[in-house]
Design a protein around this motif. Structure first.
Motif: not given
Lengths: 151, 183
Positions: A55, A58-59, A62, B79, B112, B115
């Motif tokens: 995750l 990916a951030r 981005e 996640w 995050d 997310y």
């Protein structure tokens, strides 16, 4: 110092500073993944395949695509996960300890080894200057033995 | 002089060893939460206090502000696969227990924000959720993995804990009943 020396110094400074500036303005995902820590597995992102690490990767991509600088991306992650997300502590405030303590330890180690080496070398000199006195009986026996070889 | 130097060195060495042992002891004590160990002994430990920023809207939420209510405190992260599985059950549970002095609170930890907000929207979560990106509550509550749910009574004491996902509505109800029961 000649002009040549000054020019050489400037060239070296430029060689060091230019990649750092480029990295700040156009960071790569690979370098950020090696400098940020997965908060769950506590290894750098590049060596983790945990869900949270995926995750975060990916951030990173981005944010790079959005044109963020390296400092901005790091600040974003620090805001989310705290300063512990940085693999290398920042050089400011209390975090200086992480940089200075190993250097202080190294310096102290060098001093201790130096002092010990100096003392050992002194002891060696002292030993050489003052030979140990022989037992009188042994000395007499040695003289007798040597006398046998004299013509 | 040499004897004094040697004595000084020994004192420093012993002090360093003692300091390192103290650090080790402190670290081990940090890892072993009083909440989980006391729960395991059948006790009802005081729920560690917190004030964290809200994820679902602006402002903060403190546990102290919920004193007098039964709190279902659920640790999750976007996640985490099992968190996705249990979220519809928790949302349904929050609706069923609404108006019965029972409050559901989610703690999104080591996550995050972006997310996490998308996650809440996707699963239609309407109960309050707070953000703990640094995971400051993890060690204090003794959370060993995600998700984990704590049932806190009106006096602010932890009465029950479910490690792992809440799989059945009956498990959720049982935890709430325990927190509602007189101490």
């Amino acid at each position: 110092m000649t002009r040549r020396h000054v020019a050489l110094g400037a060239a070296v400074a430029l060689l060091v500073a230019a990649p750092a500036a480029a990295s700040e303005q156009r960071p790569t995902a690979a370098e950020l993944e090696s400098e940020l820590v997965c908060p769950v597995c506590e290894t750098t992102l590049d060596s983790s395949d945990a869900p949270i690490a995926r995750l975060m990767k990916a951030r990173i991509r981005e944010r790079i695509a959005a044109g963020d600088t390296k400092s901005e991306i790091e600040a974003f992650f620090v805001d989310q996960y705290g300063a512990g997300v940085l693999a290398v502590p920042p050089r400011k405030g209390f975090d200086w300890i992480a940089w200075l303590l190993p250097l202080a330890g190294l310096g102290a180690g060098v001093v201790v080894v130096g002092v010990l080496a100096w003392r050992w070398s002194r002891r060696g000199d002292d030993d050489a200057g003052e030979p140990e006195a022989l037992d009188p009986v042994l000395e007499q026996r040695l003289d007798d033995e040597l006398a046998r070889f004299e013509p | 002089m040499t004897g004094r130097l040697r004595l000084g060195g020994q004192v420093v060495a012993v002090a360093i060893v003692v300091a390192l042992l103290g650090l080790l002891g402190w670290k081990l004590a940090q890892g072993d939460s009083e909440v989980t160990s006391e729960l395991a002994r059948g006790g009802a430990p005081v729920a560690p206090a917190f004030t964290l920023e809200r994820l679902d809207r602006s402002g903060d939420l403190s546990l102290a502000s919920l004193r007098g209510k039964t709190v279902v405190l659920n640790f999750w992260a976007s996640w985490c696969g099992p968190c996705r599985d249990e979220m519809p059950l928790l949302q349904a549970g929050s609706k069923r227990w609404q108006g019965k002095n029972v409050v559901f609170v989610g703690v999104d930890a080591k996550d995050d924000r972006g997310y996490a907000r998308a996650f809440l929207k996707r699963y239609g979560v309407t109960y309050p959720n707070v953000y703990d990106g640094k995971g400051s509550l993890i060690g204090r509550y003794g959370v060993t993995g995600y998700p984990e749910t704590y049932f806190i009574d009106a006096a602010g004491k932890v009465r029950h804990r479910i490690a792992g996902p809440v799989e059945e509505q009956s498990d959720l109800d049982k935890g709430i009943q325990r927190a509602l029961a007189p101490a």
